[in-house]
Design an enzyme around this catalytic site. Sequence first.
Site, short mmCIF file in Angstrom:
data_model
loop_
_atom_site.label_atom_id
_atom_site.label_comp_id
_atom_site.label_asym_id
_atom_site.label_seq_id
_atom_site.Cartn_x
_atom_site.Cartn_y
_atom_site.Cartn_z
N GLU A 102 88.76 40.63 72.50
CA GLU A 102 88.16 39.51 73.21
C GLU A 102 88.11 38.31 72.28
O GLU A 102 87.99 38.45 71.05
CB GLU A 102 86.75 39.87 73.69
CG GLU A 102 85.71 39.99 72.60
CD GLU A 102 84.29 40.06 73.13
OE1 GLU A 102 83.94 39.28 74.04
OE2 GLU A 102 83.52 40.89 72.61
N ASP A 210 84.22 45.53 53.85
CA ASP A 210 84.91 44.37 53.29
C ASP A 210 84.09 43.12 53.62
O ASP A 210 84.58 42.16 54.19
CB ASP A 210 86.31 44.27 53.89
CG ASP A 210 87.24 43.33 53.12
OD1 ASP A 210 86.84 42.86 52.03
OD2 ASP A 210 88.35 43.05 53.61
#
Length: 301
Positions: A102, A210
């Site tokens: 999305e 990360d």
Amino acid sequence: MVGLVRQFDSLEDAIASIFGSSVKIARMERMAGGDINESYGLTLTDGTYVFMKQNPGKQESFFAAEAEGLAAIASSGTIGTPRVLCYGVDKKKTGCPFLLLEFIREGERISNYWECFAQQLAAMHQADMAAFTGQGTYGFLHDNYIGDREQSNTPYKSWVGFFRDCRLAPQFKAASGYFGSSERKEADRLLERLDELLVEPEQPSLLHGDLWSGNVITGNDGKAWLIDPAVYVGHAEADLAMTELFGGFPPAFYDAYREAAKLQPGYAKRRDLYNLYHLLNHLNMFGRSYYPSVMRIVNSY
């Protein structure tokens, strides 16, 4: 988890299956950002706008891993992350692996943006994630990637053992060409001492893996959303440490995190050891410019 995300052998088939048989791509525009993948905004004939990543140099597993990571974060129900539409390989046209997400339109930040982000991250770290490690306590259901390099997630009962064998040791091995015999001995001594330097967490946590500022965006709700994960279950300190590696977040974030999730004593002494993993990965990805930072941490321990 990958099995819960739809997989397709064609971008055209993916669009038709998700949005309707008559829906096609009306326009594709290249988007800025990202050092590893090509990013595009797709305008569909029904007016929908979606986000696509593709990378002709990667295997399908690269985006399968990202899809799985995003789905894992979403399953915690604690913090925003883009909804995964599907992944696959466009065998009909480009031959490229792709990931459809999305599209998140950036909104205006809420007034307590950093405090809210810290509280939501702490909630993710405190969620029950036992289902993601199989027979172990730490690791993940499948291996994935940190940047564009493979990341081992073999399940372990011990956090220290996992961090040594699945994080630092593989990176030191990959970077061995940068080290002389004395530096390699120092690295070996560091690995042998990890039981003295790290602590087992009070609770295993789902980590983004990360977590630096480039992987945090503002959603249309004005809150922080997480993207580009390298997820696994580990010690929450590892996520928090990386937020401090490349400039850090404002003090309000850290104050709110410490209020929402009490840190174990000695975190500041362990922080650089967690970030050694990322600096070694950067050394292996980008070259010798990261060598001084790596050796500074190795020598300090």
